[in-house]
Write a protein that holds these residues in place. Structure first.
Motif, PDB file in Angstrom:
ATOM      1  N   ILE B  38       0.831  -1.205   0.000  1.00  7.71           N
ATOM      2  CA  ILE B  38       0.000   0.000   0.000  1.00  7.71           C
ATOM      3  C   ILE B  38       0.867   1.258   0.000  1.00  7.71           C
ATOM      4  N   ALA B  39       1.888   1.257   0.844  1.00 11.16           N
ATOM      5  CA  ALA B  39       2.746   2.445   0.949  1.00 11.16           C
ATOM      6  C   ALA B  39       3.332   2.816  -0.409  1.00 11.16           C
ATOM      7  N   GLY B  40       3.650   1.819  -1.216  1.00  5.55           N
ATOM      8  CA  GLY B  40       4.196   2.088  -2.540  1.00  5.55           C
ATOM      9  C   GLY B  40       3.191   2.815  -3.414  1.00  5.55           C
ATOM     10  N   PHE B  41       1.942   2.362  -3.391  1.00  9.76           N
ATOM     11  CA  PHE B  41       0.908   2.997  -4.214  1.00  9.76           C
ATOM     12  C   PHE B  41       0.633   4.425  -3.736  1.00  9.76           C
ATOM     13  N   VAL B  42       0.562   4.591  -2.434  1.00  7.76           N
ATOM     14  CA  VAL B  42       0.304   5.927  -1.882  1.00  7.76           C
ATOM     15  C   VAL B  42       1.468   6.860  -2.238  1.00  7.76           C
ATOM     16  N   GLY B  43       2.675   6.355  -2.044  1.00  8.21           N
ATOM     17  CA  GLY B  43       3.862   7.164  -2.341  1.00  8.21           C
ATOM     18  C   GLY B  43       3.922   7.525  -3.809  1.00  8.21           C
ATOM     19  N   LEU B  44       3.598   6.566  -4.665  1.00  8.67           N
ATOM     20  CA  LEU B  44       3.619   6.841  -6.095  1.00  8.67           C
ATOM     21  C   LEU B  44       2.690   8.019  -6.415  1.00  8.67           C
ATOM     22  N   GLY B  45       1.474   7.964  -5.865  1.00  7.05           N
ATOM     23  CA  GLY B  45       0.526   9.050  -6.115  1.00  7.05           C
ATOM     24  C   GLY B  45       1.072  10.376  -5.632  1.00  7.05           C
ATOM     25  N   ALA B  46       1.666  10.362  -4.446  1.00  4.31           N
ATOM     26  CA  ALA B  46       2.200  11.601  -3.886  1.00  4.31           C
ATOM     27  C   ALA B  46       3.300  12.167  -4.776  1.00  4.31           C
ATOM     28  N   TYR B  47       4.220  11.311  -5.181  1.00  4.43           N
ATOM     29  CA  TYR B  47       5.346  11.800  -5.969  1.00  4.43           C
ATOM     30  C   TYR B  47       4.919  12.262  -7.356  1.00  4.43           C
ATOM     31  N   VAL B  48       3.996  11.489  -7.982  1.00  3.24           N
ATOM     32  CA  VAL B  48       3.559  11.879  -9.326  1.00  3.24           C
ATOM     33  C   VAL B  48       2.881  13.253  -9.263  1.00  3.24           C
TER      34      VAL B  48
END
Ligand SMILES: Nc1ncnc2c1ncn2[C@@H]1O[C@H](COP(=O)(O)OP(=O)(O)O)[C@@H](O)[C@H]1O
Ligand SMILES: [Mg+2]
Lengths: 243, 319, 304
Positions: B38-48
């Protein structure tokens, strides 16, 4: 002397939906009985419940005088119950001899080699290549191995779930010939069978299970009349259609 | 006033977690897919979203100064794309391969956040992420309340959409596949396709949550997206009630409150030099809580309305 | 390229392989991906360290390094205690958590989730008890001796490789030739049928935890001896462990070992080529490649 007694046994996969809905019968020592019934009647579920593979929700299973309801399957095996499931009844990733060796662990050490030898003598097909993976065996040979494994420990009660399913008529003859020999040695035999003709030739008593309940328990001769059997089975179908 | 501003701040963060939980509920609650990344998906959204909306920065690529809404949309697209790729790779296989792969995704993305300085700012992360209502930043109360309202709106819209979707034929097919794959297949449903769709939808929602969170705080760093976050979100959904969208929201607020309170308590009890160490007790508490709920109340506080998921137990097929 | 990467890779691979063996065994017999396995390594290392500390307090001579190694007789003794305690930890966790879920008939994935929660709790508990600061089994410095072809290794490192080879061989023989191993393979194929054959499945499960925990503890000690002991050491190894187990084929002991070595070597070479900061991504890349090309792994069966 009774070998196996069921009293009002209820069993299944979900406590709210029992598949076996209160079944009682007694099998004497050395007797051979045959369990018949339409597909989905719960025959496999009942025999698995006796063997400790399916949870029992009510009633009792007795082995001789001992209550064994819900006992784990390995303890039942130690107490003289041999069971051959309908499908997946051998370890295909183990060799033939390993299949026999695992079962032989139940015996005292000095007896093991002798019993394994005896089984290989009884089933020459298996003796040909004992180190081969059991998964390489044909359907008939698999049933042989499954039977050999169950017999190896000289159980008092041997239960088989449709041992002839999927076999050619010639093999069916062989399987039943073997079962007759086993029965003649005094082993109590409980046989689930769809092949009514072959089964009735072997046993003198039939239990007919319909929709999780016993619909008939008695001598096999009445069942030779195809109409009687048809009515039993059809009675179930009519009931189901009405639901 | 300060307390109210803090309450608004607290609730906003909790609601961003509620968004993640809603995404997870699509994947797990409705479909039975175990995502450990989950953290990866959340982080991806944040960074994008951050890369697209921050002002141009000399030290890194990106910084397109786009509107926040565009950042949110792009985050969702990225989350969906990543979930799609993972789904295509693993959803044909046994269920725990998905767990292992998503776990790996999160580890790999964490490395990308850390190591591609020219894109993500490295360990220091990215600052100056535009915040909604940033004109009001000098008035903390109004600023926090407006942001709370915005986040609550996101939660509400998602909730309504998801509830609607789950009552649709698609949602019913999804549950049918979860409950009895063979039977669903016999009715002409394609389980793999349905799972991939649900996984992608959940991934998009999680990434959106990451973007919302990043824009609210205004600053992101790789350390925000550690496995801890995955774990917290799982605890939230399981506590709240998997399969129930209101449970997902309730669980997020509740577990976040437990988290914040236990943190405050620990900083009260332990001396300053022991606090980093004592903070690990917070994680122990949540971990034990997660296991306890799985053992004793697997349906959570608000159980799934239709039928308790069969995959929570009482089946006893191959044991 | 520096040939030293081969030694580095073999050493890291030994630890990964030993850890992956336990993981692959529990995976094939208990049928779930156990996320706490990495933490068993870390707990094993810390428990051994604690036992070593107690032993050192009892008899100071035990800590004195025995040439050519960097550690004294206390460490092998402590490993025995550490293994026993790690085994107790895993059996205890099975009893209070996994066994209850199994008995309820909970889906695999619920058990995986419980293992994930337990893993977080176990790791953080370590951090609480021992703090995040790294610790070491020994302060003695060791000089790496040249082995030829530009490769060097310390005696500790060579011992780790040798010990790993011995243990893997022993375990492989146990599983392929002993009655216990036969029962384990039977349970891994079909636990219900194993019961019908007379196998006590609960006992096989216990044996599996014991072997898995023992290997995990030893792997943890090796990692601690060669690098350092940290609460997160097991967590950082988790992805390599899973990748090695899947690459080797779930259930295969030689496969897990080979998978571990392949991952250790790939990491070592990758560190030289693309830099140490990407090391942790290597297992992920290998995992993805395996899932795409051969999901059953090197020695696995199709449709596992
Ligand atoms: N593992 C299982 N889980 C749930 N239901 C089952 C399972 N196995 C069989 N059933 C159900 O139990 C009923 C009886 O099946 P079974 O005992 O196999 O009948 P029979 O052997 O008489 O053909 C069927 O309705 C079947 O769908
Ligand atoms: Mg049947």
């Amino acid at each position: 002397m009774t070998a196996l007694t069921l009293s009002d046994l209820q069993a299944g996969y979900d406590p709210d939906l029992p598949i076996v809905k209160g079944v009682s019968f007694t099998v004497s020592k050395g007797e051979a009985v045959c369990i018949l019934g339409p597909n989905g009647a719960g025959k496999s579920t009942m025999i698995k419940a006796i063997a400790g593979l399916v949870p029992c929700f009510g009633g009792q299973v007795q082995l001789g005088e001992t209550e064994v309801t819900g006992m784990p399957s390995h303890l039942l095996a130690r107490n003289g119950v041999g069971f051959v499931p309908q499908t997946e009844n051998i370890f295909t990733r183990l060799s033939i001899i390993e299949n026999l060796q695992i079962a032989a662990q139940l015996l005292p050490k000095p007896e093991r080699p002798r019993r394994i030898e005896a089984m290989l003598d009884m089933f020459p097909d298996l003796a040909a290549r004992p180190r081969e993976l059991a998964g390489a065996l044909s359907g008939g040979q698999r049933q042989m191995l499954a039977a050999a494994r169950a017999l190896l420990t000289e159980p008092e009660v041997l239960m088989l779930d449709e041992p002839s399913a999927g076999l050619s008529p010639k093999l069916v003859g062989q399987v039943f010939e073997t079962l007759r020999r086993i029965s003649d040695t005094g082993v109590t035999l409980v046989l689930v069978e769809q092949n009514v003709r072959a089964a009735l030739a072997l046993t003198h008593r039939a239990l007919v299970l319909v929709d999780g309940k016993l619909a008939h328990d008695g001598p096999t001769d009445v069942l030779h009349d195809g109409r009687f059997l048809g009515e039993l089975f059809l009675g179930h179908r009519a009931a189901e259609a009405g639901r | 006033m300060e307390l109210l501003a803090y309450a608004a701040f607290f609730l906003t963060i909790a609601l961003t977690y509620a968004v993640i939980c809603l995404g997870l509920n699509v994947q797990w609650g409705q479909t039975g897919l175990f995502n450990v990344g989950i953290a990866g998906f959340v982080g991806l959204g944040a960074y994008v979203s951050a890369a697209l909306t921050t002002p141009d920065a000399a030290e890194r690529i990106g910084g397109f100064d786009l509107h926040i809404a565009l950042g949110w949309l792009a985050a969702m697209a990225a989350g969906a794309a990543l979930a799609l790729a993972v789904g295509l790779l693993t959803l044909r296989m046994r269920s725990d391969y998905l767990a292992i792969t998503t776990f790996g995704i999160a580890v790999a993305l964490q490395l990308v956040f850390q190591n591609t300085e020219s894109l993500t700012g490295g360990a220091f992360g990215m600052a100056f992420i535009p915040r909604p209502f940033s004109g009001l930043q000098s008035e903390p109360f109004a600023f926090n309340v407006l942001n709370l309202a915005l986040t609550a709106l996101v939660v509400l819209v998602l909730y309504v959409l998801l509830e609607h979707l789950l009552r649709s034929p698609w949602g019913r097919a999804l549950r049918a596949v979860r409950e009895d794959e063979v039977a669903a297949q016999a009715l002409g449903k394609n389980p793999v396709l349905l799972r991939i769709q649900a996984f992608a939808l959940g991934g998009a929602i999680m990434a959106l949550a990451g973007a919302v969170q990043a824009h609210f705080i205004g600053f992101i760093a790789p350390a925000n997206y550690l496995p801890m976050m995955t774990f917290q979100v799982w605890a939230m959904l399981i506590v709240g009630g998997s399969g129930n969208n209101r449970g997902a929201i309730l669980g997020a607020v509740l577990v976040w409150a437990i988290w914040a309170l236990s943190g405050a308590l620990i900083s009260e009890i332990f001396p300053a030099d022991q606090q980093a160490r004592a903070a690990s007790l917070q994680i122990v508490i949540i971990g034990v809580m997660l296991c306890a709920i799985l053992l004793w109340r697997p349906q959570g506080i608000l159980p799934e309305v239709r039928s308790v998921s069969r995959h929570l137990g009482h089946r006893n097929k191959d044991t | 390229m520096n040939p030293q990467a081969i030694i580095d890779g073999l050493i890291a691979g030994s630890t990964i392989g030993l850890g992956a063996i336990g993981l692959t065994l529990t995976y094939s017999i208990l049928r779930f991906a156990n996320f706490t396995h990495g933490d068993f390594l870390a707990w094993g290392a810390y428990l051994t360290l604690t036992v070593a500390g107690v032993l050192g307090g009892l008899a100071a001579g035990l800590g004195a390094p025995v040439y050519p190694f960097s550690f004294g007789w206390g460490l092998p003794l402590a490993v025995l205690g550490g293994v026993a305690l790690t085994v107790a930890l895993t059996l205890g966790l099975d009893r209070i958590l996994f066994r209850k879920l199994r008995a309820r008939g909970a889906d695999t994935i619920i058990i995986v989730m419980a293992s994930f929660g337990a893993s977080m709790a176990l790791r953080s508990l370590l951090e609480f008890i021992f703090t995040a600061k790294p610790v070491y089994f020994t302060n003695a410095l060791q000089i790496a001796k040249p082995l030829g072809l530009g490769m060097r290794a310390t005696p500790d490192q060579l011992m780790v490789i040798g010990l790993t080879a011995l243990m893997v061989l022993g375990l492989h023989l146990l599983v392929t030739h002993s009655a216990t191993g036969r029962a384990m393979r039977a349970v891994s194929e079909n636990p219900g049928l194993a019961g019908v054959y007379g196998v006590d499945v609960a006992k096989v499960v216990r044996v599996t935890w014991i072997i898995g925990a023992g290997m995990a503890c030893i792997a943890g000690v090796m990692a601690g001896l060669l690098v350092q002991i940290r609460p997160y050491m097991g967590f950082d190894l988790l992805l390599p462990l899973f990748a090695a187990a899947i690459l080797g084929g779930i259930g295969s002991i030689p496969g897990a070992m080979l998978g571990g070595l392949i991952i250790g070597l790939s990491e070592a070479f990758a560190v030289q080529i693309i830099g140490a900061e990407w090391r942790a991504a290597i297992s992920f890349v290998i995992l993805v490649i395996v899932l795409m090309l051969r999901p059953q792994g090197l020695f696995g069966r199709k449709e596992a």
